[in-house]
Design a protein around this motif. Structure first.
Motif, mmCIF file in Angstrom:
data_model
loop_
_atom_site.group_PDB
_atom_site.id
_atom_site.type_symbol
_atom_site.label_atom_id
_atom_site.label_comp_id
_atom_site.label_asym_id
_atom_site.label_seq_id
_atom_site.Cartn_x
_atom_site.Cartn_y
_atom_site.Cartn_z
ATOM 1 N N LYS A 177 0.802 -1.222 0.000
ATOM 2 C CA LYS A 177 0.000 0.000 0.000
ATOM 3 C C LYS A 177 0.835 1.272 0.000
ATOM 4 O O LYS A 177 0.286 2.377 0.095
ATOM 5 C CB LYS A 177 -0.909 0.012 1.224
ATOM 6 N N ILE A 178 2.123 1.126 -0.063
ATOM 7 C CA ILE A 178 2.962 2.322 -0.033
ATOM 8 C C ILE A 178 3.968 2.252 -1.165
ATOM 9 O O ILE A 178 4.115 1.226 -1.845
ATOM 10 C CB ILE A 178 3.709 2.464 1.317
ATOM 11 N N LYS A 179 4.640 3.360 -1.387
ATOM 12 C CA LYS A 179 5.699 3.394 -2.372
ATOM 13 C C LYS A 179 7.045 3.404 -1.657
ATOM 14 O O LYS A 179 7.195 4.028 -0.600
ATOM 15 C CB LYS A 179 5.572 4.642 -3.248
ATOM 16 N N LEU A 180 7.969 2.736 -2.293
ATOM 17 C CA LEU A 180 9.310 2.658 -1.716
ATOM 18 C C LEU A 180 10.232 3.611 -2.461
ATOM 19 O O LEU A 180 10.133 3.780 -3.681
ATOM 20 C CB LEU A 180 9.863 1.244 -1.814
ATOM 21 N N LEU A 181 11.081 4.221 -1.712
ATOM 22 C CA LEU A 181 12.142 5.051 -2.291
ATOM 23 C C LEU A 181 13.450 4.312 -2.056
ATOM 24 O O LEU A 181 13.840 4.087 -0.899
ATOM 25 C CB LEU A 181 12.176 6.419 -1.624
ATOM 26 N N CYS A 182 14.108 3.937 -3.139
ATOM 27 C CA CYS A 182 15.359 3.186 -2.998
ATOM 28 C C CYS A 182 16.503 3.980 -3.607
ATOM 29 O O CYS A 182 16.319 4.765 -4.537
ATOM 30 C CB CYS A 182 15.248 1.821 -3.672
ATOM 31 N N GLN A 183 17.648 3.737 -3.067
ATOM 32 C CA GLN A 183 18.849 4.434 -3.503
ATOM 33 C C GLN A 183 19.864 3.395 -3.968
ATOM 34 O O GLN A 183 20.151 2.436 -3.235
ATOM 35 C CB GLN A 183 19.421 5.251 -2.341
ATOM 36 N N ILE A 184 20.365 3.595 -5.188
ATOM 37 C CA ILE A 184 21.334 2.657 -5.765
ATOM 38 C C ILE A 184 22.686 3.358 -5.788
ATOM 39 O O ILE A 184 22.821 4.437 -6.382
ATOM 40 C CB ILE A 184 20.930 2.233 -7.187
ATOM 41 N N GLU A 185 23.620 2.748 -5.164
ATOM 42 C CA GLU A 185 24.980 3.300 -5.180
ATOM 43 C C GLU A 185 25.781 2.559 -6.228
ATOM 44 O O GLU A 185 25.844 1.323 -6.214
ATOM 45 C CB GLU A 185 25.639 3.147 -3.809
ATOM 46 N N ILE A 186 26.379 3.337 -7.135
ATOM 47 C CA ILE A 186 27.143 2.757 -8.243
ATOM 48 C C ILE A 186 28.591 3.186 -8.062
ATOM 49 O O ILE A 186 28.892 4.378 -8.047
ATOM 50 C CB ILE A 186 26.608 3.248 -9.599
ATOM 51 N N ASN A 187 29.436 2.203 -7.952
ATOM 52 C CA ASN A 187 30.854 2.478 -7.743
ATOM 53 C C ASN A 187 31.660 1.788 -8.811
ATOM 54 O O ASN A 187 31.378 0.641 -9.191
ATOM 55 C CB ASN A 187 31.309 1.933 -6.385
ATOM 56 N N THR A 188 32.646 2.494 -9.304
ATOM 57 C CA THR A 188 33.655 1.844 -10.138
ATOM 58 C C THR A 188 35.002 2.081 -9.489
ATOM 59 O O THR A 188 35.135 2.936 -8.607
ATOM 60 C CB THR A 188 33.667 2.410 -11.563
ATOM 61 N N THR A 189 35.960 1.338 -9.922
ATOM 62 C CA THR A 189 37.268 1.457 -9.296
ATOM 63 C C THR A 189 37.907 2.808 -9.586
ATOM 64 O O THR A 189 38.691 3.317 -8.785
ATOM 65 C CB THR A 189 38.194 0.337 -9.785
ATOM 66 N N ASN A 190 37.580 3.382 -10.703
ATOM 67 C CA ASN A 190 38.255 4.618 -11.089
ATOM 68 C C ASN A 190 37.404 5.865 -10.909
ATOM 69 O O ASN A 190 37.931 6.937 -10.657
ATOM 70 C CB ASN A 190 38.687 4.540 -12.561
ATOM 71 N N SER A 191 36.123 5.725 -11.064
ATOM 72 C CA SER A 191 35.305 6.929 -11.043
ATOM 73 C C SER A 191 34.768 7.190 -9.643
ATOM 74 O O SER A 191 34.918 6.374 -8.734
ATOM 75 C CB SER A 191 34.136 6.781 -12.018
ATOM 76 N N VAL A 192 34.106 8.313 -9.506
ATOM 77 C CA VAL A 192 33.564 8.679 -8.207
ATOM 78 C C VAL A 192 32.265 7.907 -7.972
ATOM 79 O O VAL A 192 31.668 7.346 -8.885
ATOM 80 C CB VAL A 192 33.284 10.186 -8.151
ATOM 81 N N GLN A 193 31.875 7.915 -6.743
ATOM 82 C CA GLN A 193 30.660 7.212 -6.360
ATOM 83 C C GLN A 193 29.423 7.946 -6.922
ATOM 84 O O GLN A 193 29.381 9.177 -6.931
ATOM 85 C CB GLN A 193 30.604 7.185 -4.845
ATOM 86 N N GLU A 194 28.459 7.183 -7.355
ATOM 87 C CA GLU A 194 27.245 7.782 -7.904
ATOM 88 C C GLU A 194 26.034 7.191 -7.187
ATOM 89 O O GLU A 194 25.965 5.975 -6.962
ATOM 90 C CB GLU A 194 27.157 7.491 -9.414
ATOM 91 N N LEU A 195 25.096 8.052 -6.838
ATOM 92 C CA LEU A 195 23.875 7.612 -6.177
ATOM 93 C C LEU A 195 22.683 7.932 -7.077
ATOM 94 O O LEU A 195 22.573 9.055 -7.588
ATOM 95 C CB LEU A 195 23.700 8.330 -4.829
ATOM 96 N N ARG A 196 21.844 6.967 -7.245
ATOM 97 C CA ARG A 196 20.635 7.189 -8.045
ATOM 98 C C ARG A 196 19.421 6.783 -7.211
ATOM 99 O O ARG A 196 19.402 5.686 -6.621
ATOM 100 C CB ARG A 196 20.665 6.360 -9.330
ATOM 101 N N ASN A 197 18.448 7.648 -7.155
ATOM 102 C CA ASN A 197 17.221 7.370 -6.404
ATOM 103 C C ASN A 197 16.149 6.846 -7.355
ATOM 104 O O ASN A 197 15.969 7.385 -8.456
ATOM 105 C CB ASN A 197 16.714 8.628 -5.717
ATOM 106 N N VAL A 198 15.462 5.827 -6.927
ATOM 107 C CA VAL A 198 14.333 5.303 -7.710
ATOM 108 C C VAL A 198 13.152 5.127 -6.776
ATOM 109 O O VAL A 198 13.312 4.776 -5.604
ATOM 110 C CB VAL A 198 14.687 3.952 -8.373
ATOM 111 N N THR A 199 11.978 5.407 -7.291
ATOM 112 C CA THR A 199 10.748 5.210 -6.532
ATOM 113 C C THR A 199 9.998 4.032 -7.144
ATOM 114 O O THR A 199 9.761 3.990 -8.362
ATOM 115 C CB THR A 199 9.877 6.468 -6.583
ATOM 116 N N ILE A 200 9.633 3.108 -6.299
ATOM 117 C CA ILE A 200 9.008 1.878 -6.760
ATOM 118 C C ILE A 200 7.722 1.677 -5.980
ATOM 119 O O ILE A 200 7.656 1.988 -4.776
ATOM 120 C CB ILE A 200 9.917 0.659 -6.513
#
Lengths: 202, 1097
Positions: free
Chosen positions: B461-484
């Motif tokens: 009955k609710i929506k979830l807000l999730c955060q995906i952290e994407i890391n590579t060895t060389n690049s900076v950390q990236e965070l992406r938010n998704v609502t499901i």
């Protein structure tokens, strides 16, 4: 196995050591069947001596730890509060035969084991934070259980004694806190006194 | 009744009259007696009639009236009581009392008629409600029970309310007595009401002393408060006492047992015993005993302090034993703090709290918690673990279907009290999801994947807000938010795009709800490699011609992972000339250069990287370099980790700049690495892990035009300058007496480790073994320093040195990185020959000049000198007395024979002072002319010696005795200066050894010689010497000679000169009388000796 040891063994002990187990039972007749659950160690007497020495070595520390945890005026009135005035304590005759001594040792350890169980139970309620005391009580009870088993093995193997009638000390569950403290202290004082004699006798 | 009234009132008057004074009292007493007497007289007429009517009531409905019977009334007397002003109701009674219904307020006439055989005796009374007393019946205690554990008495009684006609207030008074001597310990009132029904009342009282300690008794009475009743109201009688006592067994016991009380309260302990108690103590503190019944004792503790876990021990000591009890002093539970309720899965609510202040109570006395939800009426209890260390206070509450709002009340309870805390939550806004699990990744293409995970919970009955952290060895950390949209206990799937091909990504996820409360914890990491794509760029290329200029070497760098987009398998190298392309070779990946044999045409070289998906765009570079004549070599120093190169903007440069560098010590073609910078840049920082401080590098800046490169600048530089590692090798080229020429060699570039800034040359005097220049920088004054900053200078001449001196030379080079090590050398300057020559010549010249001058002076003053130091000695030839005949010695013109002219003897007068050490100043050289002959005679005989003296003569072989009379007229006076030159006096032997030297005139000095034999030998030697000698046998002249033994005997300190004299003047020199001759003053040396031989020279 751990589950078995943790669940079944205490249950058996409790059933075995229940208060007022009845009138003393006679020693098993010589011709009675005597069987032990596990094969006994070949050098039982050596183990018994070691266990007695172990108990004798830690009895005083346990006694001190106990009366210290009970608070004042226990440490300063040991003679009246912790004197070995245990009337129904099983006797021990150091100059008896080995069989007699083993039978008496069995009774003593059974008595002490039951009393230690009471003391441990009481202290866990009364002094839940006295972890070192609990640890020492548990360790002593563990050794006593092993010693009891070894003595029984020895009696069974060598003297064909499968069962020894035993008596237990008073149950402290219905007594007031001070009585529990005092009876525990008296019992440990008696234990310290007796175990020295017993260890010397073996 | 009136009498009763009077009797009632008069005392009150009397009480009042007492206030007026004793006189008034007495008057009233007298009056009363008179009235009583009169009344008695009146009543005596009615003797035998009832009197003293008195009425009371206990229920306000019936009055119980009684009167006093006449004295003669006996058994069987009947009284008739009639109420006159009512309906004349009469009541007959055989007793002296009767019950009548309660009368209305007001006066009522009551007649009591005594009925007996002989007539009637009637008494009349006026009865009013005011004269009636209301006295309730004595209450009865139905039950008195004791709760010994709480020391509480429970009292139960019946109020008998049914007897009263209407609602009334009743006051109960209860008294509690203790011990056998019935000490009242409590007296309390208890108000109730009666409402026409019998009601059982309860009352409880908690004793401050345990009930076991002593017997407690309870009594009760009541008082009916009826505002409408105008009569007199009184307390009922006390009920019979009810007792409560503990039945002690034979054992001694202490009370209360195991009680829990509030910290700071007061408490009484007692010991119920048959033995005598000696002392009591709580903990370690002794307390005074309070004696109770029998041997029982008690102690009272005020303001008790908090107990330990095992409680506070209170003990009573007897002769043989100690009895005791344990008290637990603690606190009631604090209000639960920070109560918070949330859910992880919308199935179960977790409420947590902080218990607040510790209660000091453990075990069974610890605080128990109950979480109650008011809407649902459900509750859960807190189950305590056995060991409370680090206990987390939390409770789980199962959510109710379709219930979102929850009103929780957390109740805390322990033996000392309770507390509570409430919270109202919308649980859908308090979702703290669990950790996402089962992370999975699937490919979509090389730049996109799908990410799925599992999240337990009823989130339908609710929506979830999730955060995906994407890391590579060389690049900076990236965070992406998704609502499901939430689902029930299921997995969630999202697409993740904008990824790089052939890249290892690390994903992790956390979730919350759209109405954010808390993020869940991060899930485990999931690594994933995206698929390959064609390389996005061609490799970075460079080219170098080989040293012989025949081959072109193409270099390229491996593509970075984000440009390679996969594993590079090989490189294709091709060249083109005039739009004609020729594929040259395919180079496998690990190799990153190719050598091409090309002519000097300007080829365009292309390099293409290939992976499994495809080929990259080509990288092109011209084979030939655009010439540049205006090229200078510059110097630069870096910043420790890199070097900054700047240049001016050049709009002609259309493609990238290239900076190439290499180690300057390497041979051509020299290439360590290169770097391309955009054409609009004017500076570049060159950094490389290969750079090392102290190493010289060559940097070349190329500009690019139409894929052709032109060398713009050539720079030599260091990333960081260091001090030279070696000292300059120097030698001494030339050495002179005052200078040293030093020559040194250049330090190799590899050992210089920086740009050479100059040399420091130190020198000082010093030998090899003794001198060592220490602390060159300390500015020692004896060390001379020359700073050579002219780097072209390779020699140094050190001037102004000292000849034949050892010098310690030290040379060291320095850069901006510091001073290099030193090299030292010891050099000895040559000897200065000119100086030596001058040093020799100058003294010689001086000596010559002095000699010449002296000679000239002597020559010029020779007459004076001669006169002064060497006066002419009269020539014996001139003495006529010694004039020989010419015939005798004719032909020998210089030799003249002694003429026997009258000879004037030369007198030598020696003035002798008695002082043993005469001073030089006292010495006076007198003129040979006897100026003061008279004074000599005046002088004392011992102060001067007059010696006869004769000038030297040529030794003649045949002395003539007659010459004694001849003699010159010259006369010399000598002053004795023997003491001045006494050390030069020679013993007699020396004189004997130099007989020839003694030719001519010489003083006949004789030192005292004790041995007579020596004297004799001396005499013999004297015979052999030339010059003057005694002209007679010494034995015959013994008394004259001062060197005779006798002279030494006479006075050893005063030795007189002997005076050799010519034979001619001998007789005059030596006086004939030895006794009168003055004695010599010892062996002194005469200045005349110096010139003694001059004439002969």
């Amino acid at each position: 196995m751990k589950v078995l040891a943790a669940g079944v063994v205490p249950l058996l002990l409790v059933l075995h050591w229940k208060h007022g187990a009845g009138s003393p039972l006679p020693i098993t007749p010589v011709n009675a069947t005597c069987a032990t659950r596990h094969p006994c160690h070949s050098n039982l007497m050596h183990q018994i001596r070691n266990q007695l020495a172990q108990l004798n070595g830690s009895a005083n520390a346990l006694f001190i730890l106990y009366y210290t945890a009970q608070g004042e005026p226990f440490p300063n009135n040991l003679d009246k509060l912790c004197g070995p005035n245990v009337t129904d304590f099983p006797p021990f005759h150091a100059n008896g035969t080995e069989k007699t001594r083993l039978v008496e040792l069995y009774r003593i350890i059974a008595y002490l084991g039951a009393s230690l169980g009471n003391i441990t139970r009481d202290q866990k309620v009364l002094n839940p934070n006295a972890l070192s005391l609990h640890s020492k009580l548990n360790a002593t009870a563990d050794i006593m259980r092993g010693l009891l088993s070894n003595v029984l093995c020895r009696l069974c193997n060598k003297y064909h004694v499968a069962h020894v009638d035993v008596a237990y000390g008073p149950d402290t569950s219905g007594k007031d806190v001070f009585q529990k403290k005092k009876l525990g202290c008296q019992l440990l004082g008696k234990y310290k006194q007796v175990i020295a004699v017993v260890a010397q006798a073996f | 009744m009136m009498n009763f009234s009077l009797r009632l009132r008069r005392p009150s008057w009397m009480v009042d009259s007492k206030r007026m004074g004793m006189t008034t009292d007495f008057q009233w007493l007298l009056l009363t007696c008179i009235l009583l007497y009169l009344m008695n007289q009146v009543n005596s007429q009615k003797r035998g009639a009832p009197r003293d009517l008195k009425c009371i009531t206990n229920n306000l409905q019936v009055w119980d009236c009684s009167w006093k019977a006449p004295s003669g009334a006996g058994h069987g007397t009947v009284y008739e009581v009639c109420i006159e002003n009512r309906s004349h109701s009469c009541y007959q009674s055989e007793k002296t009392n009767t019950q009548i219904p309660a009368l209305l307020p007001g006066d009522h006439e009551i007649t009591i008629n005594r009925l007996y055989d002989f007539g009637n005796l009637i008494s009349k009374f006026t009865l009013n409600e005011k004269n009636v007393s209301l006295i309730p019946d004595t209450p009865e205690i139905l039950n008195l029970s004791a709760d010994f554990s709480t020391s509480t008495l429970h009292l139960k009684w019946n109020d008998r309310g049914s007897v009263f006609p209407y609602h009334l207030n009743v006051i109960w008074e209860i008294k509690i007595l203790r011990k056998e001597n019935m000490e009242i310990v409590k007296l309390v009132t208890h108000n109730t009401t009666v409402n026409g029904k019998d009601t059982v009342h309860h009352w409880s009282w908690t004793s401050d002393m345990p009930l076991e300690c002593a017997t407690h008794s309870v009594g009760i009475r009541c008082y009916v408060d009826d505002p409408h009743f105008s009569g007199h109201t009184e307390w009922s009688d006390w009920s019979p006492l009810k007792n409560v006592s503990w039945s002690p067994d034979s054992q001694t016991k202490v009370f209360p047992q195991d009680k829990v009380i509030l910290v700071g309260s007061d408490i009484t302990f007692c010991c119920v015993t048959q033995e005598k108690v000696l002392s009591a103590q709580i903990g370690q503190t002794n307390c005074p005993l309070i004696h109770l019944d029998g041997e029982n004792v008690a102690i009272k503790i005020h303001n008790i302090s908090v107990s330990a876990n095992s409680g506070t021990n209170v003990v009573f000591t007897t002769e043989d034993n100690i009895f005791g009890t344990v008290i637990f002093a603690g606190y009631p539970p604090d209000i639960p703090q920070k109560l918070n309720c949330e859910t992880c899965d919308l199935k179960e609510i977790v409420c947590t709290w902080n218990p607040g202040r510790p209660t000091a109570l453990v075990g069974p006395r610890n605080t128990s918690y109950t979480l109650f939800e008011s809407f649902s009426g459900k509750y859960v209890r807190f189950k305590r673990v056995e060991a409370p260390t680090n206990e987390s206070y939390q409770l789980f509450f199962q959510m109710r279907p379709n219930q979102e709002i929850y009103n929780f009340t957390l109740n805390a309870r322990n033996p000392l009290g309770r507390s509570e805390s409430t919270i109202l939550v919308n649980i859908t806004e308090k979702v703290y999801p669990r950790i996402p699990t089962s992370i999975r990744v699937k490919d979509i293409n090389s730049t996109a994947v799908t990410l799925s995970w599992h999240l337990p919970g009823n989130f339908g009955k609710i929506k979830l807000l999730c955060q995906i952290e994407i890391n590579t060895t060389n690049s900076v950390q990236e965070l992406r938010n998704v609502t499901i949209k939430g689902v029930e206990n299921s997995s969630y799937l999202v697409a993740v795009d904008k990824l790089n091909p052939y890249t290892i990504y690390t994903f992790r996820i956390r979730c919350s709800t759209e109405t954010f409360w808390k993020w869940s914890k991060w899930s485990n990491e999931k690594k994933y490699l995206t698929t390959e794509a064609i390389p996005s760029k061609g490799p970075d290329t460079w080219r170098e011609w080989s040293s012989d200029g025949k081959n072109l070497i193409i270099y390229w760098k491996p593509l970075p992972i984000n440009e390679a987009n996969g594993k590079i398998l090989s490189y294709n190298v091709s060249c083109s000339l005039d739009e004609e392309t020729q594929s040259l070779s395919e180079i496998p990946d690990p190799q990153h250069k190719a050598e091409l044999q090309l002519d000097k045409n300007d080829y365009i070289i292309s390099v293409v990287a290939k992976n499994s998906v495809g080929s990259s765009p080509p990288s092109k570079i011209a084979s030939m370099e655009i010439p540049n004549d205006d090229l200078k070599v510059e110097q630069a120093v870096g910043m420790g980790n890199g070097i900054l190169l700047t240049w001016n903007y050049d709009p002609n440069m259309t493609c990238d700049y290239v900076i190439k560098w290499c180690n300057s010590s390497r041979s051509e073609p020299c290439l360590m690495d290169w770097k391309k910078v955009p054409s609009n840049s004017t500076e570049a920082v060159i950094e490389s892990d290969q750079f090392r401080p102290g190493v010289r590098y060559n940097f070349f800046l190329y500009g690019c035009r139409n894929q052709g490169y032109q060398l713009l600048r050539s720079i030599i530089g260091y990333i960081e300058e260091l001090a030279p590692i070696v000292a300059p090798n120097f030698t001494v080229e030339d050495t002179s007496a005052d200078s040293i020429l030093v020559k040194w060699e250049d330090i190799p570039v590899e050992e210089l480790r920086g740009f050479l800034r100059g040399y420091l040359f130190y020198f000082e005097k010093g030998e090899r073994d003794t001198s060592k220049i220490r602390g060159l920088e300390s500015g020692r004054s004896d060390i001379k320093v020359k700073n050579i900053t002219d780097l072209s200078q390779k020699t140094l001449r050190i001037a102004d040195l000292q000849g034949k001196t050892s010098y310690h030379l030290v040379l060291r080079a320095y850069t901006d990185g510091g001073m290099g090590p030193e090299k030292s050398m010891f050099v000895v300057t040559k000897e200065n020959s000119v100086g030596l020559i001058i040093a020799i010549l100058i003294p010689v010249a001086v000596a010559v000049i002095v000699g010449v001058v002296t000679s000239i002076l002597c020559y010029r003053k020779r007459e004076w000198i001669k006169e002064t130091f060497y006066p002419d000695i009269p020539n014996p030839e001139n003495c006529k007395a010694l004039q020989f005949q010419k015939s005798v010695c004719e032909g020998n013109s210089p030799l003249k024979t002694l003429e026997m002219n009258p000879c004037t003897p030369n007198n030598v007068e020696v003035l002798e002072t008695r002082s043993t050490v005469p001073k030089i100043e006292d010495t006076e050289i007198m003129s040979p002319v006897a100026e003061r002959p008279e004074e000599s005679s005046d002088a004392e005989p011992e102060n001067h010696v007059v010696v006869s003296y004769c000038p030297p003569v040529i030794e003649e072989e045949t002395p003539t005795p007659g010459a004694d009379e001849a003699g010159g007229t010259s006369q010399v006076v000598y002053i004795d200066i023997q003491s001045m030159y006494q050390p030069q006096a020679k013993p007699e032997e020396d004189q004997d050894n130099d007989p020839v030297g003694g030719a001519g005139y010489k003083p006949q000095m004789h030192l005292p010689v004790p041995a007579a034999v020596g004297d004799l030998a001396a005499e013999d030697d004297l015979d052999k010497t030339a010059g003057y000698r005694p002209q007679a046998n010494v034995n015959t002249w013994s008394l004259v000679s001062p060197d005779s033994p006798r002279s030494t005997d006479s006075n050893s300190e005063t030795v007189s000169f002997g005076s050799p004299c010519s034979i001619n003047s001998r007789q005059f020199l030596i006086p004939p009388k030895d006794e009168d001759s003055p004695k010599s003053n010892g062996g002194g040396w005469s200045f005349t000796n110096f010139f003694q031989n001059k004439p002969n020279d």
